[in-house]
Enzyme design. Sequence first.
Site, short mmCIF file in Angstrom:
data_model
loop_
_atom_site.label_atom_id
_atom_site.label_comp_id
_atom_site.label_asym_id
_atom_site.label_seq_id
_atom_site.Cartn_x
_atom_site.Cartn_y
_atom_site.Cartn_z
N SER A 45 -40.03 -58.16 20.45
CA SER A 45 -39.93 -59.48 21.09
C SER A 45 -40.87 -60.53 20.50
O SER A 45 -40.64 -61.72 20.67
CB SER A 45 -40.19 -59.37 22.59
OG SER A 45 -41.55 -59.14 22.86
N LYS B 74 -46.60 -62.10 25.17
CA LYS B 74 -45.70 -63.24 24.94
C LYS B 74 -46.52 -64.49 24.62
O LYS B 74 -47.72 -64.54 24.82
CB LYS B 74 -44.85 -63.52 26.19
CG LYS B 74 -44.08 -62.35 26.74
CD LYS B 74 -42.95 -61.92 25.86
CE LYS B 74 -42.25 -60.70 26.49
NZ LYS B 74 -41.37 -60.06 25.57
#
Length: 178
Positions: A41, A84
Site C-alpha cells: 500500500s 499511511k
Amino acid sequence: MKNTTLGREILSWVLDIGIVLVAVLLITTFVFQKTNVIGQSMEPTLHNGDHVIIDKISYRFTKPKQYDIVVFPYKKNPSQNYIKRIIGLPGDEVNIIDGQVYINKEKLEEEFDIIDDGKLGNREFPFVVPEGEYFVMGDNRNNSSDSRYTDVGTISKKDIIGKAGLRIWPLKDFGFVK
C-alpha cells in the site's frame, strides 16, 4: 576473598544488564520503535518487508503535518498496525474527482497513480475531516485500505503511534523516509 570478588562481579554484570534492559524498554516505549511494512500500500515509497524506525516523541510536541507518514493501529484489529501518508488535516475538505485527490478544492500535485473508479472506497465525497482527526492514504492509491474506507476511517491524533523516520532494512535503501 575470591568468592566475594566473584559475587561482586556477577552482581555488577546483573546490574549493568538490568540498566540496559530498562533503558531499552523506556526508549522503545516512549521514543522509538521498529515496525515492518506489510503489503504494497505504500509503494513506491516503502515496500513489503521494509523495516522502519518510528519516531514516537515528535507528536508529543508538534502536530502531524500533511504528507507525514504515520503508523497507527487498525481499528478492527488493534494488534495490526497500518502505515499511511497524511493527506487531509482537521477541517480539510477531501475530494476525489476523476481519480485525482483534491484538498480544499486544490488538486494535490502527486507522482502517484490516478485512482481507479473501483478503488474510491465506501466513503461519501467531498468529505470534511473532523477536528482532531487525519485523513490518510497509501501511496499505492489503487492497492490501499485507508481513510477512503469507513473500516479504517480517519485517524485520531491520540491513535497515531508515531511518524516513520528511518528505513533500516533493506540496507540498500537505508535512509530517512520522505
